[in-house]
Design an enzyme around this catalytic site. Structure first.
Site, PDB file in Angstrom:
ATOM      1  N   CYS A  79      47.590  36.551  42.332  1.00 55.53           N
ATOM      2  CA  CYS A  79      48.747  37.370  41.961  1.00 55.53           C
ATOM      3  C   CYS A  79      50.040  37.092  42.624  1.00 55.53           C
ATOM      4  CB  CYS A  79      48.169  38.806  41.772  1.00 55.53           C
ATOM      5  SG  CYS A  79      47.542  39.294  43.331  1.00 55.53           S
ATOM      6  N   GLU A  96      46.942  47.228  39.694  1.00 53.55           N
ATOM      7  CA  GLU A  96      47.132  46.073  40.467  1.00 53.55           C
ATOM      8  C   GLU A  96      47.520  45.070  39.480  1.00 53.55           C
ATOM      9  OE1 GLU A  96      48.085  46.245  43.365  1.00 53.55           O
ATOM     10  OE2 GLU A  96      47.045  47.941  44.383  1.00 53.55           O
TER      11      GLU A  96
HETATM   12  P1  NAD Z   1      42.174  39.993  33.033  1.00 51.59           P
HETATM   13  O1  NAD Z   1      43.581  41.117  32.495  1.00 51.59           O
HETATM   14  O2  NAD Z   1      42.024  39.023  31.767  1.00 51.59           O
HETATM   15  O3  NAD Z   1      40.890  40.604  33.365  1.00 51.59           O
HETATM   16  C1  NAD Z   1      40.707  41.389  34.552  1.00 51.59           C
HETATM   17  C2  NAD Z   1      39.593  42.421  34.384  1.00 51.59           C
HETATM   18  O4  NAD Z   1      40.299  43.449  33.389  1.00 51.59           O
HETATM   19  C3  NAD Z   1      38.321  42.178  33.817  1.00 51.59           C
HETATM   20  O5  NAD Z   1      37.590  42.465  34.619  1.00 51.59           O
HETATM   21  C4  NAD Z   1      38.416  42.226  32.444  1.00 51.59           C
HETATM   22  O6  NAD Z   1      37.310  42.189  31.964  1.00 51.59           O
HETATM   23  C5  NAD Z   1      39.000  43.587  32.382  1.00 51.59           C
HETATM   24  N1  NAD Z   1      39.737  44.149  31.140  1.00 51.59           N
HETATM   25  C6  NAD Z   1      40.420  43.194  30.578  1.00 51.59           C
HETATM   26  N2  NAD Z   1      40.986  44.017  29.312  1.00 51.59           N
HETATM   27  C7  NAD Z   1      40.395  45.160  29.535  1.00 51.59           C
HETATM   28  C8  NAD Z   1      40.595  46.539  28.981  1.00 51.59           C
HETATM   29  N3  NAD Z   1      41.324  46.468  27.621  1.00 51.59           N
HETATM   30  N4  NAD Z   1      39.962  47.523  29.216  1.00 51.59           N
HETATM   31  C9  NAD Z   1      39.366  47.566  30.412  1.00 51.59           C
HETATM   32  N5  NAD Z   1      39.182  46.543  31.276  1.00 51.59           N
HETATM   33  C10 NAD Z   1      39.689  45.162  30.795  1.00 51.59           C
HETATM   34  O7  NAD Z   1      42.707  39.379  34.266  1.00 51.59           O
HETATM   35  P2  NAD Z   1      42.246  37.781  35.174  1.00 51.59           P
HETATM   36  O8  NAD Z   1      42.440  36.603  34.156  1.00 51.59           O
HETATM   37  O9  NAD Z   1      40.722  38.387  35.455  1.00 51.59           O
HETATM   38  O10 NAD Z   1      42.954  37.721  36.372  1.00 51.59           O
HETATM   39  C11 NAD Z   1      44.146  37.314  36.485  1.00 51.59           C
HETATM   40  C12 NAD Z   1      45.270  38.380  36.464  1.00 51.59           C
HETATM   41  O11 NAD Z   1      45.171  39.219  37.389  1.00 51.59           O
HETATM   42  C13 NAD Z   1      46.710  37.904  36.762  1.00 51.59           C
HETATM   43  O12 NAD Z   1      47.789  38.410  35.800  1.00 51.59           O
HETATM   44  C14 NAD Z   1      46.976  38.212  38.331  1.00 51.59           C
HETATM   45  O13 NAD Z   1      48.377  38.450  38.522  1.00 51.59           O
HETATM   46  C15 NAD Z   1      46.260  39.603  38.144  1.00 51.59           C
HETATM   47  N6  NAD Z   1      45.921  40.127  39.465  1.00 51.59           N
HETATM   48  C16 NAD Z   1      46.511  40.979  40.065  1.00 51.59           C
HETATM   49  C17 NAD Z   1      46.369  41.432  41.303  1.00 51.59           C
HETATM   50  C18 NAD Z   1      46.925  42.442  42.247  1.00 51.59           C
HETATM   51  O14 NAD Z   1      46.696  42.888  43.254  1.00 51.59           O
HETATM   52  N7  NAD Z   1      48.193  42.897  41.717  1.00 51.59           N
HETATM   53  C19 NAD Z   1      44.981  40.780  42.145  1.00 51.59           C
HETATM   54  C20 NAD Z   1      44.567  39.668  41.489  1.00 51.59           C
HETATM   55  C21 NAD Z   1      44.902  39.509  40.175  1.00 51.59           C
END
Ligand code: NAD
Length: 502
Positions: A292, A258
């Protein structure tokens, strides 16, 4: 500082979180409301991760034998506990993620809604009986529990995304291990404490059925790579998805991705413009542009452009920005300095590409980042318009031909949510048709954000293709077995194949 810390302490204490878990760890939790540190949590190291995954594996082996409606009973109790804790948990969401009060409460309500949904689902996990070509045979499919489900979640929905996954995973007979965002560990501790209360009331749930692993990216990577995790449900940026998807695929595990959105809306000449204005204002400015599903691109028909965009600018100018704990505001803070810098960089790139920026100024000093939402009139869809910047920036463009506008709408990497505002039935249907919006969510006369849990949630292309929440999203949390039973004395082979032995 002390006041915020005390407030957090009261809320966490009231929800039953052990102070040792949030008062003396190595990872700080910072509130975006003021930029102050409000807690310190312990990060799970390799030994803790290993121990919890072992427990989760054992919990799965026992939980899968519990009849699904009984599993639903645990989720029903969890929903009751969430109802009782709703106000306090919502305040924590406001403090740690910066959401305004009604959005914090809405997020907890979403948890309650998915619990209700999952309780009903626990009596509806059905497969098909399928016509067979062989006489004296019966063919059917069964859905079995899958295993340990690893959940990685983003900061902007610090509690609901966990619940979407956990409620379904649990009724489907799985155990769950959650790695919340490093920016929102305190709400995660509170959620775990609330869940643990439901487990205590339930009585005989296996230990380790739903556990928490606090930490940053490395902890997420451990879940991604561990063969004990059968399904990784990862919510976050497309950048994160690009990193985790090949690793999950390399071990042939399941993934629900997601990822980011770059959501567009079209305002057609026949639209109810009052309604469109409200839908776009909420979609673009709500949650300070940190959903998102936030509306990031707007295509307005030439014939109504000046008047409609003028009204939108007036709404942008008047929207109340500020600390949600200190007044009736509609737009809270950005999560941190990096988010502010990304917004600044996108606005400069937009100016360089010929964009005219309205709003976007920072409205505070110090360690918090409150900004006025920005509306940017763009000559075309170029540069920063093609990417998701996780901040309140709405790029506005003109169109005169609906097919061309739909083409532009679809010409970005992400494919999460979309909307058209029109009272023309043929325009609405063209937008929803196979050649219309290419997103996982396509709406008519409502904005791009604010989905309800009954529908499957997720998007296509760089949004990752995963689906969570309602409809038949539960199937991703189970494994399907096709069973054929021969109740005859013969052994006819399918497709008329003959294989006679003496
Ligand atoms: P992010 O990608 O920085 O982090 C999200 C999660 O992934 C965190 O828990 C982080 O620790 C983990 N993470 C990051 N890199 C990783 C890796 N290489 N391996 C494993 N885990 C890893 O995102 P954010 O800044 O917390 O949230 C914002 C983003 O999330 C935006 O792009 C938004 O659109 C997206 N989002 C999508 C949805 C959806 O349902 N499509 C919902 C909410 C947020």
């Amino acid at each position: 500082m002390r006041e915020m810390g005390q407030k957090i302490g009261r809320l966490l204490g009231g929800l039953g979180v052990d102070p040792a878990l949030w008062a003396d760890g190595s990872m700080p939790s910072v509130t975006p409301l003021t930029g102050e540190e409000v807690g310190r949590v312990r990060v799970a190291d390799a030994a803790v991760i290993d121990e919890r995954l072992e427990r989760a594996t054992a919990a799965f082996r026992s939980w899968r034998h519990v009849p699904p409606p009984r599993r639903g009973e645990l989720v029903r109790l969890w929903g009751e506990e969430l109802r009782a804790a709703k106000d306090d948990l919502a305040q924590l969401v406001t403090i740690e993620a910066g959401k305004i009060a009604s959005e914090g409460a809405g997020e907890v309500q979403e948890m309650i809604d998915i619990c209700d949904f999952a309780v009903g689902l626990s009596r509806q996990l059905y497969g098909l009986t399928i016509a067979t070509e062989r006489p004296g045979h019966r063919m059917m499919e069964q859905w079995h529990p899958l295993g340990v489900v690893g959940v990685i979640s983003a900061f902007n929905f610090p509690v609901a995304v966990w619940a979407w996954n956990a409620a379904l995973a649990l009724v489907c007979g799985n155990s769950v291990v959650w790695k919340p965002s490093e920016k929102t560990p305190l709400t995660a501790l509170a959620v775990q404490a609330i869940f643990d209360r439901a487990v205590a009331r339930f009585g005989d749930a296996p230990e380790g059925l739903a556990q928490l692993l606090i930490g940053g990216r490395e902890v997420g990577e451990a879940l991604v790579d561990d063969p004990r995790v059968a399904l990784v449900s990862a919510t976050g940026s497309t950048r994160m998805g690009r990193a985790v998807a090949p690793r999950i695929a390399a071990r042939f595990a399941r993934a629900i991705l997601e990822l980011g959105g770059n959501n567009g809306a079209i305002v057609a000449p026949s639209a109810d413009l009052d309604l469109a204005l409200r839908g776009i204002a909420f979609g673009a400015m709500g949650t300070a542009g940190q959903r998102c599903t936030t509306t990031r691109r707007l295509f307005v028909h030439d014939s109504i452009y000046e008047g409609f965009v003028g009204r939108l600018k007036a709404a942008y100018a008047s929207v109340a920005v500020g600390n949600p704990l200190e007044g009736e505001v509609l737009v809270g803070p950005l999560i941190d300095r990096a988010a502010f810098e990304a917004m600044e960089a996108a606005l400069s790139a937009a100016r360089a590409a010929g964009g005219v920026v309205f709003g976007g100024e920072r409205v505070c000093e110090g360690a918090s980042y409150y900004v006025k939402p920005a509306l940017v009139e763009m000559p075309s869809q170029t540069g920063p318009v093609l990417e998701e910047t996780f901040a309140p920036i709405l790029y506005v463009m003109r169109y005169d031909d609906l097919d061309a506008a739909i083409g532009q709408h679809n010409a970005v990497g992400a494919g999460l949510s979309s909307a058209i505002f029109t009272r023309d039935l043929t325009e609405a249907e063209r937008f929803l048709a196979a050649s219309g919006s290419d997103c996982g969510i396509a709406n008519v006369n409502l904005g791009t954000s604010g989905a309800e849990i009954g529908g499957a949630f997720g998007g296509e292309k760089e949004t990752g293709g995963g689906r969570e929440s309602g409809s038949d999203a539960w199937r991703a949390y189970m494994r399907r077995a096709t069973n054929t039973i021969n109740y005859s004395d013969a052994l006819p082979l399918a497709q008329g194949v003959s294989f006679e032995i003496e």
